[in-house]
Design a protein around this motif. Structure first.
Motif, PDB file in Angstrom:
ATOM      1  N   ILE A 264      -7.297   0.148  -2.873  1.00 49.20           N
ATOM      2  CA  ILE A 264      -6.566   0.361  -4.251  1.00 49.20           C
ATOM      3  C   ILE A 264      -5.135   0.674  -3.878  1.00 49.20           C
ATOM      4  N   THR A 265      -4.365   0.499  -4.236  1.00 50.21           N
ATOM      5  CA  THR A 265      -2.929   0.136  -3.798  1.00 50.21           C
ATOM      6  C   THR A 265      -1.908   1.141  -3.674  1.00 50.21           C
ATOM      7  N   VAL A 266      -2.363   2.075  -4.695  1.00 48.12           N
ATOM      8  CA  VAL A 266      -2.045   3.520  -4.587  1.00 48.12           C
ATOM      9  C   VAL A 266      -1.772   4.366  -4.679  1.00 48.12           C
ATOM     10  N   LEU A 267      -2.431   5.342  -3.881  1.00 48.12           N
ATOM     11  CA  LEU A 267      -2.869   6.606  -3.653  1.00 48.12           C
ATOM     12  C   LEU A 267      -1.935   8.110  -4.386  1.00 48.12           C
ATOM     13  N   CYS A 268      -2.025   8.551  -4.891  1.00 42.73           N
ATOM     14  CA  CYS A 268      -0.907   9.210  -5.271  1.00 42.73           C
ATOM     15  C   CYS A 268      -1.785  11.229  -5.370  1.00 42.73           C
ATOM     16  N   ASN A 269      -0.982  12.017  -4.704  1.00 42.76           N
ATOM     17  CA  ASN A 269      -1.342  13.338  -4.439  1.00 42.76           C
ATOM     18  C   ASN A 269      -0.823  14.582  -4.394  1.00 42.76           C
ATOM     19  N   VAL A 270      -1.439  15.622  -3.981  1.00 35.47           N
ATOM     20  CA  VAL A 270      -0.251  16.531  -4.573  1.00 35.47           C
ATOM     21  C   VAL A 270      -0.805  17.559  -2.976  1.00 35.47           C
ATOM     22  N   SER A 271       0.401  17.252  -1.964  1.00 36.87           N
ATOM     23  CA  SER A 271       0.145  18.053  -0.655  1.00 36.87           C
ATOM     24  C   SER A 271      -1.497  18.060   0.017  1.00 36.87           C
TER      25      SER A 271
ATOM     26  N   ALA B 100      -4.800   2.354  -8.462  1.00 36.70           N
ATOM     27  CA  ALA B 100      -3.977   3.528  -8.457  1.00 36.70           C
ATOM     28  C   ALA B 100      -5.061   4.856  -8.872  1.00 36.70           C
ATOM     29  N   MET B 101      -4.942   6.209  -7.921  1.00 35.76           N
ATOM     30  CA  MET B 101      -6.241   6.571  -8.021  1.00 35.76           C
ATOM     31  C   MET B 101      -5.335   7.930  -7.581  1.00 35.76           C
ATOM     32  N   HIS B 102      -5.643   9.104  -7.773  1.00 37.77           N
ATOM     33  CA  HIS B 102      -4.969  10.320  -7.937  1.00 37.77           C
ATOM     34  C   HIS B 102      -6.351  11.797  -7.302  1.00 37.77           C
ATOM     35  N   ALA B 103      -5.710  11.890  -5.857  1.00 37.64           N
ATOM     36  CA  ALA B 103      -6.264  13.530  -4.971  1.00 37.64           C
ATOM     37  C   ALA B 103      -6.056  14.251  -5.032  1.00 37.64           C
ATOM     38  N   ASP B 104      -6.123  15.184  -4.914  1.00 40.28           N
ATOM     39  CA  ASP B 104      -5.711  17.099  -4.375  1.00 40.28           C
ATOM     40  C   ASP B 104      -6.806  17.860  -4.105  1.00 40.28           C
ATOM     41  N   SER B 105      -6.394  18.691  -3.889  1.00 38.62           N
ATOM     42  CA  SER B 105      -7.361  19.771  -3.058  1.00 38.62           C
ATOM     43  C   SER B 105      -8.556  20.466  -3.828  1.00 38.62           C
TER      44      SER B 105
ATOM     45  N   CYS C 224      -4.926  27.177  -1.630  1.00 34.27           N
ATOM     46  CA  CYS C 224      -3.882  27.054  -0.398  1.00 34.27           C
ATOM     47  C   CYS C 224      -3.665  24.967  -0.208  1.00 34.27           C
ATOM     48  N   ALA C 225      -3.516  24.402  -0.419  1.00 34.24           N
ATOM     49  CA  ALA C 225      -3.391  22.934  -0.420  1.00 34.24           C
ATOM     50  C   ALA C 225      -3.664  22.188   0.610  1.00 34.24           C
TER      51      ALA C 225
ATOM     52  N   ARG D 165       0.876  -1.062   0.077  1.00 35.77           N
ATOM     53  CA  ARG D 165       0.227   0.350   0.413  1.00 35.77           C
ATOM     54  C   ARG D 165       0.718   1.187  -0.103  1.00 35.77           C
ATOM     55  N   THR D 166       0.276   2.299  -1.214  1.00 36.09           N
ATOM     56  CA  THR D 166       1.347   2.949  -1.728  1.00 36.09           C
ATOM     57  C   THR D 166       1.627   4.690  -1.753  1.00 36.09           C
ATOM     58  N   ILE D 167       1.811   5.822  -0.730  1.00 33.01           N
ATOM     59  CA  ILE D 167       1.088   7.014  -1.060  1.00 33.01           C
ATOM     60  C   ILE D 167       2.398   7.597  -2.015  1.00 33.01           C
ATOM     61  N   VAL D 168       2.017   8.300  -3.053  1.00 36.56           N
ATOM     62  CA  VAL D 168       3.055   8.870  -3.729  1.00 36.56           C
ATOM     63  C   VAL D 168       3.064  10.727  -3.897  1.00 36.56           C
ATOM     64  N   TYR D 169       3.812  10.797  -3.431  1.00 34.80           N
ATOM     65  CA  TYR D 169       4.246  12.960  -3.599  1.00 34.80           C
ATOM     66  C   TYR D 169       4.324  13.389  -4.689  1.00 34.80           C
ATOM     67  N   ALA D 170       3.497  13.998  -5.510  1.00 33.24           N
ATOM     68  CA  ALA D 170       3.862  14.393  -6.862  1.00 33.24           C
ATOM     69  C   ALA D 170       4.175  16.115  -6.716  1.00 33.24           C
TER      70      ALA D 170
END
Length: 451
Positions: free
Chosen positions: A266-273, A242-247, A359-360, A217-222
């Motif tokens: 989901i195994t991978v969560l990609c996010n920005v702040s 995998a899925m993406h989420a942001d503010s 603001c994120a 289970r992974t969190i990605v910080y882009a």
């Protein structure tokens, strides 16, 4: 109710003792994952047990919801608590029940105007702040907000005592000699030396994940939304959920994505702040940092998301930006202080994309030139809009005996410097230019083709 560990009880006791001796502000420091919410809840329980009223605030609604759950589990008298985001408290000053104790979480933001407005309004009320990383990019200290500091155990102790998970850290060295180019004189050009040392992203993210953390289970910080979505697509194209989420992701959709990640759908969560502060998922086993940063707070919060303790778990941290060379590893000791840090020269990067931005952290719309969110206090870090990626770079395990750049202080002799990284750190400490680094590296035979 929670059963506090010994170190958590000591934090409670020390903070209450400091207040009893007349401290008006106490900052409690403990690493992410060490259970600050339990300590907060226990202090609130003791305060309300004596008919006191606790005002708790933090900068994001998700963190408000989490602390409310902790209060209820700890049998805090909820009739004697006010739990809100900082923005809501500011808008209700004079209308809320007067507190006998103020508690503020993620207190690295507490120098923001909104926080200070609350503190000044309740200037006769004692306050407790909590933070895993009391540090600001501006170098400002906190001694005008807190006059005492209580420091909990460090990361190394928490790992050894099975309160944080051990970890493996993977990254690269920052100097890429493949980028060096020769001039007509046969020497390397200054431009190519500069280019070889620019912050960058290294390695193929999906390929590296398959090699180092497949199935975890992974969190990605882009570094931005476009980049995060691109990474999520790359994982999905490889057959990995995998899925993406942001503010800007609608709240209902965002909550659904978080729920799927927590459940393992989901195994991978990609996010920005979005999930670097206060987001706790014990099942998270891997963090991928895919953005360079100048923020020690972000670096600590993001890389340690996978170190929540679960028996047998080993956190995997994959640092594609070599941020460890600036800040060290998760168990690198830090000397926290309430006083200002030595000021550094201001950055010349003043580029902004639009006249407004969001603001994120608290999702407020703010002026694009803001260095801090006027509402929640989050420091807005300017990052490159386009990140160059060297997908062929080797990602290797970084051992715990790695030396931080700052460790190579001016007392070292030049003859003792054995690597390019050591020369860079020495030059930084001395104020030497890049040409000096290259000259020394060439003499020591550290650059390919140099004689």
């Amino acid at each position: 109710m929670y059963n506090l560990y010994d170190y958590q009880q000591r934090l409670v006791d020390k903070a209450r003792l400091s207040l009893s001796k007349g401290s008006k502000g106490v900052l409690i420091v403990a690493p992410p994952g060490s259970g600050k919410s339990i300590v907060i809840a226990e202090i609130a329980r003791l305060a309300t047990q004596k008919n006191g009223h606790v005002l708790f605030f933090v900068h994001r609604q998700e963190l408000v919801n989490q602390i409310r759950e902790s209060f209820e589990k700890q049998s805090v008298d909820m009739k004697h608590t006010t739990i809100m985001t900082v923005g809501k408290v500011v808008n209700r000053l004079g209308k809320l029940p007067k507190p006998t104790l103020i508690i503020c979480d993620e207190s690295q933001h507490s120098k923001a105007k909104t926080y200070m407005k609350i503190f000044n309004y309740y200037n006769d009320i004692p306050r407790l702040g909590f933070s895993g990383s009391p540090w600001r990019m501006s170098g400002e200290g906190f001694d005008d907000v807190y006059n005492d500091m209580v420091i909990g155990p460090d990361v190394e102790w928490l790992i050894k005592n099975h309160r944080l998970a051990p970890y493996k850290y993977y990254s690269v060295t920052t100097f890429n000699d493949a980028k060096l180019k020769k001039s007509s004189t046969g020497d390397y050009t200054n431009n190519s030396i500069t280019e070889a040392m620019k912050p960058n992203l290294y390695g193929d993210i999906v390929k590296t994940w398959k090699e180092k953390a497949s199935g975890k289970r992974t969190i990605v910080y882009a570094h931005d939304i476009k980049h995060s979505k691109k990474i999520a697509k790359a994982f999905k194209d490889a057959g990995i959920p995998a899925m993406h989420a942001d503010s800007k992701t609608p709240k209902i959709e965002r909550d659904c994505i978080m729920s799927k990640f927590r459940s393992g759908a989901i195994t991978v969560l990609c996010n920005v702040s979005l999930v670097d502060e206060g987001f706790s998922v014990n099942e998270c086993e891997c963090c991928i940092v895919a953005r360079p940063t100048k923020s020690l707070v972000f670096n600590i919060q993001a890389s340690m998301r996978c170190m929540r303790y679960v028996p047998g778990k080993i956190g995997i941290i994959i640092d594609h930006a070599a941020n460890y060379t600036r800040f060290g590893l998760p168990n690198t000791p830090h000397k926290w202080t309430l006083k200002d840090r030595e000021k550094k020269k201001k950055s010349t990067n003043t580029a902004v994309e639009t006249p407004i931005k969001q603001c994120a952290f608290c999702f407020a719309v703010i002026p694009a030139q803001s260095k801090n969110c006027p509402l929640c206090g989050h420091e807005v870090e300017v990052v490159q809009t386009e990140i160059k990626v060297d997908e062929k770079a080797r990602i290797e395990k970084i051992e715990s005996n790695f030396k931080l750049q700052a460790d190579y202080i001016v007392t070292k002799k030049i003859s003792e410097l054995k690597s390019y990284e050591e020369l860079k750190a020495y030059a930084k400490a001395r104020g030497y230019k890049q040409g000096w680094i290259y000259f020394q590296a060439k003499n020591k035979g550290l650059i390919k083709g140099a004689k």
